[in-house]
Write an enzyme that holds these catalytic residues in place. Structure first.
Site, PDB file in Angstrom:
ATOM      1  N   ASP A 190       0.855  -1.175   0.000  1.00  0.00           N
ATOM      2  CA  ASP A 190       0.000   0.000   0.000  1.00  0.00           C
ATOM      3  C   ASP A 190       0.904   1.243   0.000  1.00  0.00           C
ATOM      4  OD1 ASP A 190      -2.191   1.641  -0.086  1.00  0.00           O
ATOM      5  OD2 ASP A 190      -3.259   0.679   1.554  1.00  0.00           O
TER       6      ASP A 190
HETATM    7  C1  BGC Z   1      -5.200   3.134   0.123  1.00  0.00           C
HETATM    8  C2  BGC Z   1      -5.386   2.099  -0.951  1.00  0.00           C
HETATM    9  C3  BGC Z   1      -5.319   2.742  -2.312  1.00  0.00           C
HETATM   10  C4  BGC Z   1      -4.006   3.486  -2.441  1.00  0.00           C
HETATM   11  C5  BGC Z   1      -3.822   4.140  -3.792  1.00  0.00           C
HETATM   12  C6  BGC Z   1      -3.988   4.015  -0.122  1.00  0.00           C
HETATM   13  O1  BGC Z   1      -3.951   5.079   0.751  1.00  0.00           O
HETATM   14  O2  BGC Z   1      -5.085   2.492   1.372  1.00  0.00           O
HETATM   15  O3  BGC Z   1      -6.613   1.448  -0.768  1.00  0.00           O
HETATM   16  O4  BGC Z   1      -5.453   1.770  -3.307  1.00  0.00           O
HETATM   17  O5  BGC Z   1      -3.952   4.493  -1.448  1.00  0.00           O
HETATM   18  O6  BGC Z   1      -4.686   5.174  -4.003  1.00  0.00           O
END
Ligand code: BGC
Length: 717
Positions: free
Chosen positions: A258
């Protein structure tokens, strides 16, 4: 493309580039000038950025084409474009928690396919969805991204989403990415990014099945969670990544972290520095690092030192190349990006109608004393409240959805009852901290001169979703005041609720005549609301998550254990029972609950046999009858309880459901096959198996059902 040959020709720098993802800002024209912004913060050079192999959070086919064209001037391997398309790209369908409430996998598959088509035309290759984290605590803002609290419901919905997004991976499909592996939904106290501490049993029993369902459905990618498992950040958790995901489940697609999660392992207190962070993530089996560049900075050194092997790096690179190849990027690096076609497809009648149907099927009628549906002969309607005439009903993660393309409730009602006088007043704002009652007098005056009121209350869309945890699940006080004042002058007030999470609306439940929960319904929310309010469509959604009676009950979920001292459910106070002294154990509305404009009766459960042996199954059947005056969908739910076992079992577990349509007076037989697998559970040694003993099969309209019959699974001979 012969990706193995390509790999053998790549420099180490090129390989490392494939394992890093940075935001589109870094690549868009002129980003180089942004030296003081993202580049400086990350301490990354232009030269390093130039070889990064994938990007996220860009908007539109033209932006994508621009970045790809520029990139291919200095790179031979096309860049991969990823985006969060959780519930629609331009046409927005209901939030996933709402989709879960449809109890309709076909609807979910169709919405996902529609979203994939628009996203693919917008230049998206990989969708950071489905988000399949099981959620039990409505304080957590991200519950809106999941399909709810039940492992079985989440699994079938997750599968439908992957099938919808990926299809046959043709031009209108995108690769799906399951997230956030694993158990992110268990953040303590519902506070986002907080500690997760679940046992292996709980992980296996409740949290893992939906992730696994997506592997079985052929998902192409996985994203790890920000959180811990057993004290180790998932980003570096070998047990989860190598042991379960790659080992037990055989997943060989790309695993991405993530956002900035590699660096955050230092903040977690797991590693002393970023080099160690990179090493830990790589050795745990992470392929791609999102939004940080520790792989770029340290992989070369780590290989030289022997703490990371080039063979492992090659394996990860090969996975990324395979994904690019599967997507056809080597033949056409722009793939399906086509701004003109997107304009024709997005918000087309077909997509709007899919979105409208999904919003209708997701809505849950929580209360109705006969007020709804309104008659289409109505003379005047007051549409009141902060959500009454706004397009801001798309919900968090609404991607390229625009408020101005959204049908508001006011618009939807005006269109449906063109001969009625339909007027609107805002009354108050949806913001959490808003106390301004300046608009209430106007709303009351409007309510006074109208036959009925549609009162649109709920949370602001930006108050659920990532980073939006809440301490208090009540509606803001100002909204109660609006409700009370309006109700004083009009006795036909129906509340429409807009929310990204279960809310503790006991106060509303006490005095409102009707409450229809729309969640955040998406682009066609207003049309769906009107169709439901006026009975063109009969509500059929069932809660995908328990609604607590008060915030202090959270986490609350139907498939809990019994405890040694359960409290009788009669509202009285009992000393020394598992209970609260200042309120009930019972939720406000249980999982699976939802009313209809008609009523159904379900006959006593009939079992084909009273005992089965291992490997055998039985049939559990009921007759469902529509006992009301209009046609409608019943969601017939099958729950099982294992009465005693070597590890205690939940009081009920959903094992199947069937959504059927019955005309008024019509009846139908509904059958479920109960097989050994439905009785199996995880034992202390981590193995999953059924145990001989007594079981109860429940078949009813929600998780509170007591309509049941018992059978025995006989001892092995
Ligand atoms: C979130 C993810 C997301 C990623 C990209 C993160 O902060 O936890 O779910 O896919 O950002 O946008």
């Amino acid at each position: 493309m012969d990706i193995k040959k390509l790999l053998s020709e790549m420099t180490l720098k090129e390989k490392i580039g494939q394992l890093v993802q940075l935001g589109a800002k870094f690549f868009a024209d002129g980003a180089g000038a942004d030296e003081t912004g993202p580049l400086a913060q990350m301490n990354v050079t232009e030269e390093e950025i130039a070889c990064v192999g994938s990007t996220l959070n860009f908007m539109g086919a033209d932006v994508m084409r621009g970045i790809q064209t520029k990139y291919l001037k200095t790179n031979r391997i096309p860049m991969l474009f990823m985006q969060d398309v959780l519930h629609g790209y331009r046409t927005i369908y209901p939030i996933p928690l709402g989709l879960g409430a449809s109890f309709d996998t076909e609807t979910v598959r169709e919405c996902s396919a529609m979203a994939a088509k628009e996203a693919a035309l917008g230049g998206v290759h990989v969708n950071f969805s489905p988000m399949v984290d099981l959620a039990r605590d409505a304080r957590w803002g991200r519950v809106m991204e999941t399909t709810g609290e039940d492992p079985y419901l989440n699994s079938v919905m997750a599968k439908a989403m992957v099938e919808g997004f990926q299809g046959d991976m043709g031009r209108y499909n995108v690769a799906a990415c399951t997230k956030h592996f694993a158990a992110y939904g268990a953040v303590e106290a519902g506070r986002d990014y907080n500690t997760v501490d679940v046992s292996r049993r709980t992980l296996n029993e409740f949290y893992l099945s939906a992730y696994k369902a997506t592997v079985d459905a052929g998902v192409k990618m996985f994203m790890t969670a920000f959180t811990l498992f057993d004290g180790i950040p998932v980003t570096a958790n070998k047990e989860l990544i190598c042991g379960i995901l790659r080992g037990q489940w055989g997943f060989d697609g790309v695993i991405i972290t993530d956002y900035n999660a590699v660096r955050e392992m230092k903040t977690h207190g797991y590693v002393p520095d970023y080099k160690c962070a990179a090493q830990s993530a790589l050795s745990a089996g992470i392929d791609v690092e999102m939004m940080s560049v520790t792989f770029i900075k340290y992989i070369e050194d780590l290989i030289k030192e022997g703490s990371v092997s080039e063979a492992d790096i090659d394996r990860s690179v090969l996975r990324v190349l395979k994904l690019k190849d599967d997507l056809g990027l080597f033949e056409n690096p722009f793939r399906s990006a086509d701004a003109d076609e997107l304009e024709r497809v997005a918000l087309s009648e077909e997509h709007r109608s899919i979105a409208c149907g999904a919003a209708e099927r997701s809505a849950v009628l929580l209360k109705n004393d006969g007020l709804l549906p309104f008659s289409e002969d109505i003379k005047s309607v007051a549409v009141i409240g902060p959500h009454a005439n706004t397009g801001e009903i798309l919900g968090f993660w609404h991607c390229g959805g625009r408020f101005e393309d959204t049908v508001t409730v006011y618009d939807g009602i005006k269109k449906l009852v063109p001969n009625a006088r339909v007027e609107y007043a805002e009354g108050c704002l949806a913001m959490l901290d808003s106390t301004d009652g300046g608009g209430i007098a106007e709303a009351v005056a409007l309510a006074k001169r109208s036959e009925a009121v549609v009162l649109c209350l709920g949370e602001h869309w930006g108050d659920s979703g990532e980073g939006n945890s809440k301490l208090n699940l009540e509606l803001p006080e100002i909204q109660y005041r609006l409700f009370e004042e309006v109700s004083k002058v009009n006795s036909n007030v129906a509340v429409l609720l807009f929310t990204g999470r279960p809310l503790a609306i006991g106060r509303l439940d006490k005095s409102a005549r009707a409450i229809l929960n729309m969640w955040f319904p998406g682009t066609e929310g207003g049309s769906a609301a009107a169709n439901l309010l006026f009975g063109k469509v009969n509500p059929s959604g069932k809660l995908s998550m328990t609604f607590p009676a008060c915030t202090g009950q959270c986490p609350i979920y139907y498939n809990h254990f019994n405890t040694s001292r359960p409290r009788p459910d009669d509202g009285r106070r009992y000393a020394y029972t598992s209970s609260y002294i200042d309120g009930p154990n019972r939720p406000l509305y249980p999982f699976g609950f939802g009313l209809s404009y008609t009523s159904f009766s379900i006959s006593a459960v009939k079992l084909s046999v009273k005992a089965i042996s291992f490997g055998r199954s039985l049939t559990a059947s009921v007759t469902v009858k529509n006992t009301g005056y209009r046609g409608g969908h019943a969601v017939v739910q099958l729950y099982i309880r294992d009465k005693y076992a070597s590890c205690v079992r939940p009081v009920k577990e959903l094992k199947g459901f069937k959504k059927i349509y019955l005309n008024s007076g019509e009846e139908a037989a509904v059958e479920f096959t109960v097989c050994e697998d439905m009785l199996a559970f995880y034992h202390s040694d981590g193995k999953r198996a059924a145990e001989a003993g007594e079981f109860t099969v429940f078949i009813g309209e929600d998780s509170d059902t007591e309509n049941c019959a018992d059978f025995i699974l006989t001892e092995r001979l």
